[in-house]
Design an enzyme around this catalytic site. Sequence first.
Site, mmCIF file in Angstrom:
data_model
loop_
_atom_site.group_PDB
_atom_site.id
_atom_site.type_symbol
_atom_site.label_atom_id
_atom_site.label_comp_id
_atom_site.label_asym_id
_atom_site.label_seq_id
_atom_site.Cartn_x
_atom_site.Cartn_y
_atom_site.Cartn_z
ATOM 1 N N PHE A 7 36.539 36.065 53.434
ATOM 2 C CA PHE A 7 37.841 36.606 53.827
ATOM 3 C C PHE A 7 37.650 38.083 54.185
ATOM 4 O O PHE A 7 36.541 38.623 54.082
ATOM 5 C CB PHE A 7 38.851 36.454 52.678
ATOM 6 C CG PHE A 7 38.579 37.379 51.519
ATOM 7 C CD1 PHE A 7 37.573 37.091 50.609
ATOM 8 C CD2 PHE A 7 39.293 38.555 51.339
ATOM 9 C CE1 PHE A 7 37.293 37.949 49.542
ATOM 10 C CE2 PHE A 7 39.026 39.420 50.276
ATOM 11 C CZ PHE A 7 38.027 39.115 49.380
ATOM 12 N N ASN B 282 47.904 36.449 43.105
ATOM 13 C CA ASN B 282 47.085 35.598 43.950
ATOM 14 C C ASN B 282 46.363 34.517 43.120
ATOM 15 O O ASN B 282 45.456 34.826 42.360
ATOM 16 C CB ASN B 282 46.072 36.520 44.648
ATOM 17 C CG ASN B 282 45.171 35.787 45.588
ATOM 18 O OD1 ASN B 282 45.055 34.568 45.533
ATOM 19 N ND2 ASN B 282 44.521 36.536 46.452
ATOM 20 N N ASP C 38 40.293 46.012 41.380
ATOM 21 C CA ASP C 38 40.665 46.592 42.662
ATOM 22 C C ASP C 38 39.375 46.781 43.440
ATOM 23 O O ASP C 38 38.347 47.146 42.867
ATOM 24 C CB ASP C 38 41.389 47.925 42.472
ATOM 25 C CG ASP C 38 42.094 48.355 43.753
ATOM 26 O OD1 ASP C 38 42.736 47.500 44.391
ATOM 27 O OD2 ASP C 38 42.003 49.533 44.135
ATOM 28 N N HIS D 166 29.936 42.919 45.137
ATOM 29 C CA HIS D 166 30.516 43.959 44.297
ATOM 30 C C HIS D 166 31.330 43.341 43.148
ATOM 31 O O HIS D 166 31.227 43.756 42.008
ATOM 32 C CB HIS D 166 31.402 44.862 45.157
ATOM 33 C CG HIS D 166 32.391 44.118 46.022
ATOM 34 N ND1 HIS D 166 32.013 43.072 46.835
ATOM 35 C CD2 HIS D 166 33.733 44.241 46.170
ATOM 36 C CE1 HIS D 166 33.079 42.608 47.456
ATOM 37 N NE2 HIS D 166 34.132 43.290 47.069
ATOM 38 N N ARG D 167 32.122 42.290 43.462
ATOM 39 C CA ARG D 167 32.972 41.680 42.437
ATOM 40 C C ARG D 167 32.114 40.936 41.415
ATOM 41 O O ARG D 167 32.337 41.023 40.211
ATOM 42 C CB ARG D 167 33.984 40.736 43.084
ATOM 43 C CG ARG D 167 35.227 40.507 42.240
ATOM 44 C CD ARG D 167 36.347 39.812 43.002
ATOM 45 N NE ARG D 167 36.882 40.623 44.069
ATOM 46 C CZ ARG D 167 36.594 40.461 45.356
ATOM 47 N NH1 ARG D 167 35.815 39.475 45.762
ATOM 48 N NH2 ARG D 167 37.097 41.270 46.256
ATOM 49 N N GLU E 185 52.598 48.931 41.875
ATOM 50 C CA GLU E 185 52.172 49.595 43.104
ATOM 51 C C GLU E 185 50.812 50.265 42.896
ATOM 52 O O GLU E 185 50.591 50.912 41.863
ATOM 53 C CB GLU E 185 53.214 50.649 43.487
ATOM 54 C CG GLU E 185 53.556 50.614 44.979
ATOM 55 C CD GLU E 185 54.423 51.787 45.357
ATOM 56 O OE1 GLU E 185 54.084 52.455 46.330
ATOM 57 O OE2 GLU E 185 55.419 52.027 44.637
HETATM 58 P P1 IMP Z 1 42.228 43.977 46.470
HETATM 59 O O1 IMP Z 1 41.111 44.248 45.511
HETATM 60 O O2 IMP Z 1 42.772 42.595 46.289
HETATM 61 O O3 IMP Z 1 43.271 45.067 46.472
HETATM 62 O O4 IMP Z 1 41.566 43.922 47.936
HETATM 63 C C1 IMP Z 1 41.436 45.036 48.747
HETATM 64 C C2 IMP Z 1 40.995 44.691 50.161
HETATM 65 O O5 IMP Z 1 39.611 45.002 50.291
HETATM 66 C C3 IMP Z 1 41.125 43.240 50.596
HETATM 67 O O6 IMP Z 1 42.373 42.955 51.154
HETATM 68 C C4 IMP Z 1 40.045 43.146 51.665
HETATM 69 O O7 IMP Z 1 40.529 43.640 52.880
HETATM 70 C C5 IMP Z 1 38.982 44.088 51.134
HETATM 71 N N1 IMP Z 1 37.981 43.351 50.336
HETATM 72 C C6 IMP Z 1 37.774 43.415 49.004
HETATM 73 N N2 IMP Z 1 36.764 42.611 48.620
HETATM 74 C C7 IMP Z 1 36.348 42.012 49.750
HETATM 75 C C8 IMP Z 1 35.312 41.041 50.000
HETATM 76 O O8 IMP Z 1 34.595 40.535 49.122
HETATM 77 N N3 IMP Z 1 35.167 40.665 51.289
HETATM 78 C C9 IMP Z 1 35.916 41.162 52.300
HETATM 79 N N4 IMP Z 1 36.892 42.042 52.123
HETATM 80 C C10 IMP Z 1 37.100 42.475 50.845
#
Ligand code: IMP
Length: 191
Positions: free
Chosen positions: A146, A10, A67, A174-175, A38
Amino acid sequence: MTLLVVATGNPGKLREMQAYLADSGWELTLKPPELDVEETGETFAANACLKASQVAIATGNWAIADDSGLEVDALNGAPGVYSARYGSSDADRIARLLRELGNNNHRGAQFVCAAAIARPDGTIALQANGVCRGEILNAPRGNGGFGYDPVFYVPEQNFTFAEMTPEVKRSVSHRGKAFANLLQQLPHIEM
Ligand code: IMP
């Protein structure tokens, strides 16, 4: 500058990580598109380590992965590591979440993010976590962000994630917290 491969396909995530790690002395690049890992781990940390480690070994470079997802108290932590797979679109995932919570008054929830950096041999050099507590609203609010952003309300800010500017979301999310923690550890990394 040492190359750091971002274990995601991404470009948006690459840009976000570049913003967090600007001036850190690392040159960030996307993983090769054909390299897919995966997410088989049962925790965010396990998935972050798995992705960083496998991309590092496959490319022979340092790699970084994160993650993240949403844990809802009244749903025993669901959707958790299945947050992305909880429905086929953002609207679907939000609808399912609101349906499963129904009229439950206990609406506490948290977003969790785990990040990891792996050495070229796949060993984990560094891990960091970030958590943001909030509440799930009964209906979406706001147009930004999002995923679950429009139903995730942060009482201290009096906004949902979808109503915050990207800067404010980064400072409380969190991020944002996981990467702030990672940045603090970065100078002490064992090469
Ligand atoms: P990944 O960390 O890219 O695997 O994201 C996991 C999923 O968690 C995403 O597709 C969202 O559905 C949800 N998610 C993670 N962080 C956020 C955020 O900051 N806002 C909203 N949804 C989140």
